[in-house]
Design an enzyme around this catalytic site. Sequence first.
Site, PDB file in Angstrom:
ATOM      1  N   TYR A  51       0.847  -1.197   0.000  1.00 58.33           N
ATOM      2  CA  TYR A  51       0.000   0.000   0.000  1.00 58.33           C
ATOM      3  C   TYR A  51       0.874   1.235   0.000  1.00 58.33           C
ATOM      4  O   TYR A  51       1.871   1.299   0.733  1.00 58.33           O
ATOM      5  CB  TYR A  51      -0.922   0.025   1.232  1.00 58.33           C
ATOM      6  CG  TYR A  51      -2.333  -0.317   0.857  1.00 58.33           C
ATOM      7  CD1 TYR A  51      -3.050   0.516   0.002  1.00 58.33           C
ATOM      8  CD2 TYR A  51      -2.957  -1.466   1.335  1.00 58.33           C
ATOM      9  CE1 TYR A  51      -4.347   0.199  -0.383  1.00 58.33           C
ATOM     10  CE2 TYR A  51      -4.248  -1.778   0.957  1.00 58.33           C
ATOM     11  CZ  TYR A  51      -4.934  -0.937   0.098  1.00 58.33           C
ATOM     12  OH  TYR A  51      -6.212  -1.239  -0.288  1.00 58.33           O
ATOM     13  N   GLU A  53      -0.604   4.818  -0.549  1.00 57.52           N
ATOM     14  CA  GLU A  53      -1.415   6.005  -0.853  1.00 57.52           C
ATOM     15  C   GLU A  53      -0.574   7.264  -0.740  1.00 57.52           C
ATOM     16  O   GLU A  53       0.192   7.422   0.220  1.00 57.52           O
ATOM     17  CB  GLU A  53      -2.624   6.081   0.078  1.00 57.52           C
ATOM     18  CG  GLU A  53      -3.811   5.348  -0.535  1.00 57.52           C
ATOM     19  CD  GLU A  53      -4.717   4.714   0.480  1.00 57.52           C
ATOM     20  OE1 GLU A  53      -4.179   4.083   1.415  1.00 57.52           O
ATOM     21  OE2 GLU A  53      -5.941   4.847   0.328  1.00 57.52           O
ATOM     22  N   ASP A 197      -7.349  12.404 -25.354  1.00 58.32           N
ATOM     23  CA  ASP A 197      -7.303  11.010 -24.913  1.00 58.32           C
ATOM     24  C   ASP A 197      -6.607  10.246 -26.049  1.00 58.32           C
ATOM     25  O   ASP A 197      -7.208   9.970 -27.083  1.00 58.32           O
ATOM     26  CB  ASP A 197      -8.726  10.497 -24.682  1.00 58.32           C
ATOM     27  CG  ASP A 197      -8.751   9.041 -24.223  1.00 58.32           C
ATOM     28  OD1 ASP A 197      -7.722   8.348 -24.380  1.00 58.32           O
ATOM     29  OD2 ASP A 197      -9.802   8.591 -23.727  1.00 58.32           O
ATOM     30  N   THR A 223      -4.370   5.032 -22.006  1.00 55.00           N
ATOM     31  CA  THR A 223      -4.134   3.719 -21.422  1.00 55.00           C
ATOM     32  C   THR A 223      -2.706   3.323 -21.794  1.00 55.00           C
ATOM     33  O   THR A 223      -2.095   3.916 -22.680  1.00 55.00           O
ATOM     34  CB  THR A 223      -5.128   2.674 -21.962  1.00 55.00           C
ATOM     35  OG1 THR A 223      -5.159   2.779 -23.377  1.00 55.00           O
ATOM     36  CG2 THR A 223      -6.515   2.884 -21.397  1.00 55.00           C
ATOM     37  N   LYS A 226      -2.421  -0.551 -25.055  1.00 49.20           N
ATOM     38  CA  LYS A 226      -2.853  -0.715 -26.456  1.00 49.20           C
ATOM     39  C   LYS A 226      -1.601  -0.674 -27.344  1.00 49.20           C
ATOM     40  O   LYS A 226      -0.745  -1.543 -27.212  1.00 49.20           O
ATOM     41  CB  LYS A 226      -3.903   0.346 -26.797  1.00 49.20           C
ATOM     42  CG  LYS A 226      -5.182   0.200 -25.943  1.00 49.20           C
ATOM     43  CD  LYS A 226      -6.260   1.153 -26.367  1.00 49.20           C
ATOM     44  CE  LYS A 226      -7.583   0.901 -25.673  1.00 49.20           C
ATOM     45  NZ  LYS A 226      -7.750   1.628 -24.404  1.00 49.20           N
ATOM     46  N   ARG A 232      -1.922  -3.457 -18.326  1.00 53.31           N
ATOM     47  CA  ARG A 232      -3.249  -2.867 -18.173  1.00 53.31           C
ATOM     48  C   ARG A 232      -3.116  -1.661 -17.249  1.00 53.31           C
ATOM     49  O   ARG A 232      -2.591  -1.802 -16.135  1.00 53.31           O
ATOM     50  CB  ARG A 232      -4.115  -3.915 -17.484  1.00 53.31           C
ATOM     51  CG  ARG A 232      -5.546  -3.849 -17.747  1.00 53.31           C
ATOM     52  CD  ARG A 232      -5.851  -4.599 -18.939  1.00 53.31           C
ATOM     53  NE  ARG A 232      -7.060  -4.228 -19.572  1.00 53.31           N
ATOM     54  CZ  ARG A 232      -7.353  -4.731 -20.738  1.00 53.31           C
ATOM     55  NH1 ARG A 232      -6.533  -5.561 -21.344  1.00 53.31           N
ATOM     56  NH2 ARG A 232      -8.472  -4.408 -21.302  1.00 53.31           N
TER      57      ARG A 232
HETATM   58  N1  DSN Z   1     -12.786  -0.817 -24.921  1.00 53.51           N
HETATM   59  C1  DSN Z   1     -11.589  -0.111 -25.346  1.00 53.51           C
HETATM   60  C2  DSN Z   1     -11.366  -0.307 -26.803  1.00 53.51           C
HETATM   61  O1  DSN Z   1     -11.511  -1.436 -27.207  1.00 53.51           O
HETATM   62  O2  DSN Z   1     -11.024   0.607 -27.544  1.00 53.51           O
HETATM   63  C3  DSN Z   1     -11.713   1.263 -24.999  1.00 53.51           C
HETATM   64  O3  DSN Z   1     -12.143   1.357 -23.678  1.00 53.51           O
END
Ligand code: DSN
Length: 415
Positions: A51, A53, A197, A223, A226, A232
């Site tokens: 932890y 925080e 984004d 994110t 990707k 993740r």
């Molecule tokens: N669900 C993701 C995507 O596949 O682009 C975005 O949140």
Amino acid sequence: MHVLSHSDPEVAAIIADEEQRQVETLEMIASENYASAGVLEVTGSVFTNKYAEGYPGKRYYAGNQHSDRLETLAIERAKQLFGAEHANVQPTSGAEANMAAYLAFAQPGDTIMGLELSQGGHLTHGSPVNFSGRLYNFVAYSVDRESEVVDMEDVRRLAREHKPRIIVCGATAYPRTVDFPAFAEIAQETGALLMADMSHIAGLVAGGEHISPVPYADIVTTTTHKTLRGPRGALALCKEQHAEALDKAVFPGTQGGPHLHSIGAKAVAFGEALAPEFKHYARQVVENAAALADELMKGGLRLVSGGTDNHLLLADCNSKGISGLKAQNALQGAGIITNRNTIPYDERPPYVGSGLRIGTAALTSRQMATDEMRRVARWILRVLDDPDGDGVREGVRSEVAEFAKAYPVPGITDR
Ligand code: DSN
């Protein structure tokens, strides 16, 4: 899995099956990728126990001397990778990064603009069923009906009319370059903050294959799993003047204890993306998408906006007389994994959709190049031209499984 196969063979067996699925199928969901063995190792490390925080040097728990080193390393690498003044590496998902950005810079009820969900926007960019659409007054801008590219005049008109607090740019199913300078100009003219984004394109930005939003936007969220090929999780970047507001909005505003195992894995992924090879990877992702698009269009599949500039394409399955759902399921039966999507001005409901979103980030991580993409495109066409043909599907499936096994899978075949 040598420990788990003794302590919990049931879970170990499920994981083994998933590994096999990932090796034997062609992963073409545009938001997925294969994290490296290093990223997976840190994700499964002892930092899951801790932890912490707060932020490095200012924690609410003891025992964080190594957590501080890890998080500081992730922050410094993120700043270097994207040329950002400030980075917050704690957001656990893209949705939470976006939630923190809104919390930092808007009040409930404020007006925010984002791309219409059914035209490639994201749930957290104002969908009425999401917290974003429930807490804020979202106004959606659109793509042009003819070109299917974001209509910057529509953005300007709506921004002048609604005077939003924030304009959100970036998308989840959009095959074209996002014009960050044009968005910045409109935001400046109308007194809005600009939020980008870049979740889908972060790896392309890192590799120099898409214009970076960092010089143009007040805040950038992404994110990390990707095209960026990390664990993740998510990341938020901003100019120094917004750093305190952003950090407070992440913790304590929207999150509790940071996921240090993910933060450590982000540090590894940022390190990988800083290496020169990542530029080649990003270039290949884009070249692969262009080759795939070209071959699919030659086979009579219409693509939204007539092609792609990035890692994904959005096929209009009406051009083959079927829905996106039918196309997705037929391809899954053939070992080609994609997802259905709406297309701009779709007449089908979102659960069915007329579109199919196809990405090249994961296959490029398996060292596939343009020749392989053309071969994959021909398999896709064979299935979509006869979606009910069991023989076709099964034939393609066994060819795909044989073909796929020959290509390495980061994090699986190198462990
Ligand atoms: N669900 C993701 C995507 O596949 O682009 C975005 O949140």
